[in-house]
Design an enzyme around this catalytic site. Sequence first.
Site, PDB file in Angstrom:
ATOM      1  N   SER A   1       0.370  -0.843  -1.462  1.00 38.59           N
ATOM      2  CA  SER A   1       0.488  -1.332   0.048  1.00 38.59           C
ATOM      3  C   SER A   1      -0.753  -1.148   0.250  1.00 38.59           C
ATOM      4  O   SER A   1      -1.423  -1.014   2.558  1.00 38.59           O
ATOM      5  CB  SER A   1       1.636  -0.616   0.759  1.00 38.59           C
ATOM      6  OG  SER A   1       2.420  -0.826   0.739  1.00 38.59           O
TER       7      SER A   1
ATOM      8  N   LYS B   1      -1.502   3.644  10.624  1.00 37.62           N
ATOM      9  CA  LYS B   1      -0.104   2.808  10.403  1.00 37.62           C
ATOM     10  C   LYS B   1       0.827   3.383  11.136  1.00 37.62           C
ATOM     11  O   LYS B   1       0.921   4.264  10.767  1.00 37.62           O
ATOM     12  CB  LYS B   1      -0.352   3.469   8.276  1.00 37.62           C
ATOM     13  CG  LYS B   1       0.912   2.291   8.371  1.00 37.62           C
ATOM     14  CD  LYS B   1       1.132   1.945   6.985  1.00 37.62           C
ATOM     15  CE  LYS B   1       1.796   1.109   5.892  1.00 37.62           C
ATOM     16  NZ  LYS B   1       2.057   1.075   4.675  1.00 37.62           N
TER      17      LYS B   1
ATOM     18  N   SER C   1       1.468  -3.425   2.724  1.00 36.98           N
ATOM     19  CA  SER C   1       2.413  -3.349   3.635  1.00 36.98           C
ATOM     20  C   SER C   1       1.466  -2.772   5.444  1.00 36.98           C
ATOM     21  O   SER C   1       1.232  -3.274   5.892  1.00 36.98           O
ATOM     22  CB  SER C   1       4.162  -2.172   3.486  1.00 36.98           C
ATOM     23  OG  SER C   1       3.087  -0.625   2.854  1.00 36.98           O
TER      24      SER C   1
END
Lengths: 475, 485
Positions: free
Chosen positions: B167, B68, B143
């Site tokens: 997330s 990420k 996210s």
Amino acid sequence: MKYQAVIGLEMHCELKSNSKVFSRGKNSYSELPNSLVSEIDMAFPGTLPILNKKCVKDAIKMALVLNCEIPKFMMFDRKNYFYPDLPKGYQITQFTNPVGINGKIEIECGDKIIPVQIHDIHLEEDSASMDHLSDTSVIDYNRAGVPLLELVTEPCFHCAEEAVAFLEHMKSIYQYCNISEADTKKGQVRCDVNVSIRKPNSKELGTRVEMKNINSFGNVFEAINYEIKRQSELKDKGRYHEVEQETRRFDEETGTTIRMRNKADAIDYKYFVEPNIPKYQITDSWLEEIRKEIPRLRMERKHEYIKTYGLSSYDATILVKEKEISDYFEECVRLGIEAKEACNWINVQVIAYLNKNDIQIKDFYLTPEMLKYIIEQKNKGVISSKQAKEIFIQVLEEEKEPQNFISLENAQISDTLELEKIIDEIIGYSETQVEQYQSGKDRLFDYFVGQVMKNTKGKANPVMTKEILHRKLDN
Amino acid sequence: MSFMNKSILELHESLKNGEVTSQELINESLKLSKEIAEKCNAFVTILEDVKPLEVTENLLSGIPYGVKDMYSTKNILTTGSSNTLKDYVPFFNATSIEHLMNAGAIMVNKTACDEFGMGGTGTTCHTGYVKNPWDTTRMCAGSSSGSAAAVASGVYPYALGTDTGDSIRKPAAYCGIVGYKPTYGMVSRYGVLPFASSLDTCGVLTRNVMDAAIVIDAMKGKDPKDMTSWDSSKIHLLDALKENKTPKKLCYIKELCDINLFEKKNDELSSHLNNFMEKIDLIRNSGIVVEEVSVDQNLLNAIASTYVIISCAEATSNMSNLTGISFGPRGDGENYNEIVKDHRTKGFSSLIKRRFIIGSYVLQRENQERYFKNAQRVRRLLVDTWKELFQKYDAVILPVGTGVAKPLEGSSDILTPDIMALEEHLQVGNFGGFPSITIPSGFIKGLPVGLNITGNCYEDENVLNIAFQIESLMDYKNQIAKEVK
């Protein structure tokens, strides 16, 4: 005095440490900007603070010295505001739970002892430093993250002298505890001062004006006096309402204070607990350990010197001004040098030498042991007082043990028989003078002393010389 | 033959016995990355010239993975999917990235996310919307959107995520994969771009529970650079999966699972809750005890606002370093204020700005007590409630969200009064720092849904052990997204 001034202080002092308070960046001074910086000091994304335990310890030490209440846990808060010298956009400080609160300490101001109440003392980080050039500003992150202790007093001072006496006192404590050099010239101490005035005996406080970031004690003194004068004059003229609760800055050039912002513009720092530093336990045993490390401080030593050694207040004050000098004195006494004698040597010879050569006592070659040797030789009569002083200088200049300068050649003549022989000889060829002296012309005594000195090239022990002369002439 | 759809253990075996080389895995993973970039817009950076690494005894050695874009990667662009850091190249690695490098793992891309991890839609990335591989008109949630899309598409067996509210665990459910958020502080946060420091947790998205255990075993550890990290050297997640110590006892919360208690019912919610209760039966039949418990509805309803207040407050402070002065694109202006204002105005998406305003508002002197301090108190109440449940139960098991992935069209992350506690309950895992894992639990009209298992702090072994058992009762392990037409 028509009005009473009420003054409170905030004293920020940079601490000594190897690394910064929340990073491994080096805490020291460098001429080269941005050379002592870690990614944490510049707040690169994803970096986290690492608490420096030594700084916590020093903060606790100061809280103990100031007789503060100390919490069970060390914790930190964020003070949020945007400013170019603040890389994270917040300062890590202590707000909810400072390391010390409700302290008190007594200080000397002139001949008075005044009590000072401490609101709190807390550990925080310094900001970067900035220079504003004609068309641009530059940032040096070397100072960002340097440990700072901020000490906040209650509004308990009533004149500039008291405020400055407190600052001087604290400076010496920082130095005695080896927590900070507390050197204003290096920008290690900065003060915020708040001043209000009121009618004497009035219980209510007047409108409080704060002056920020004053960088020398002299300027603190001037700023307070200027502000008292400014507020008093407005009050005299019936315009006291013009004194606003505001922040001003001291302008060194004009010696005046200038408005920065008023209360309405006061920043809301949106404090909240710093989540990246877990609560750090302060155990009782750790507190005790730290307490033991606190050295005897200035006032305590001064009183002891006066009481135990019979030194004058004047002499004692000079001796305790710096811890290293006071330590030197104590070592001399411990070695057996008579206290007054040690004091005289230090306050005159030693300090004069340090000042003249602009060095610190830690760089002083002549140890208390050497001083003891010189004094002993003088007291035994091997050397004269004058010689002792000369040897003192020779030791320092040549950086050699004093033994090297006390030889047969320059040794004082303290042998009674030898002196008697010389004196007999002088009396033998000075019949006229002996007669005159014995018939009452006392002043001629000096003539005989002079002859002895002349014949011995000044090496005769003066005390013994006088004694023998009296014995032989006064009969 | 395709390899990247396999599990870590299978890949390790294949590498060991020479069936495939690390270079071949890299080639396949990079090729798939490009396809999924086209299809889902899942990446910020696809690395070029990735070097293979020696295959060792370490299970992760030689195998590609994704990161990420919240993790700092030395000499590799790290943006947080934000324009404020669009060209930022860190000069240091996040600690957990260092750990994976030492394990011999091979990073092949950086995945897109909601800007700085703030958001649950995958629509606020500076590179554009991230699309769900099961249905590209739908979101992955967020996210960790890009990581979820890539793992679900079989680009590699795992990708790193961060989890501040849900997330990792919500995108996992929407994409039909596993998402594991370990206990707070088990994995160092050093070098990970912060959102809300007291909630932020590093974790992983995988296609099975065992892979999650393997990856976190490699990432975890006390880090002298993160004071909130702790010593987990006695925790061995992979070893703990097979242990069958005591019979497990779980509970679910009636108020979040009983369709009759919901004011706004719809078919999707009914199917979702039915599916969940079916799985509960399955679990019970396997010998695990599952009981129904009740929690004050008012407390549950307060989860969402508590989360918004705390996370926005911390975020507004955490992101105050983004001024464009010492890094990031320099704004235009005559003075510092204008330069910073320009940088932040241009750099942040409107959602983030909205959250900054909320954060500033709740921290203001006159509002702190009413909002921020009260939110802290509710956080404590919620954590205490869950901790009480953990006195009696090994874990709490709950459905994730109110159904399947939502359409991208008309999506928004703005809190409205009708937000259901069911949509937000995973945030309690962050309030308490609890270990929490989502596993796929079925389908509604061809789209995946998930369930979540959350246990007490430091009991990661137990939580993964339970998840591993439950996973084996169902058929959704190792699934790769199949586009629903």
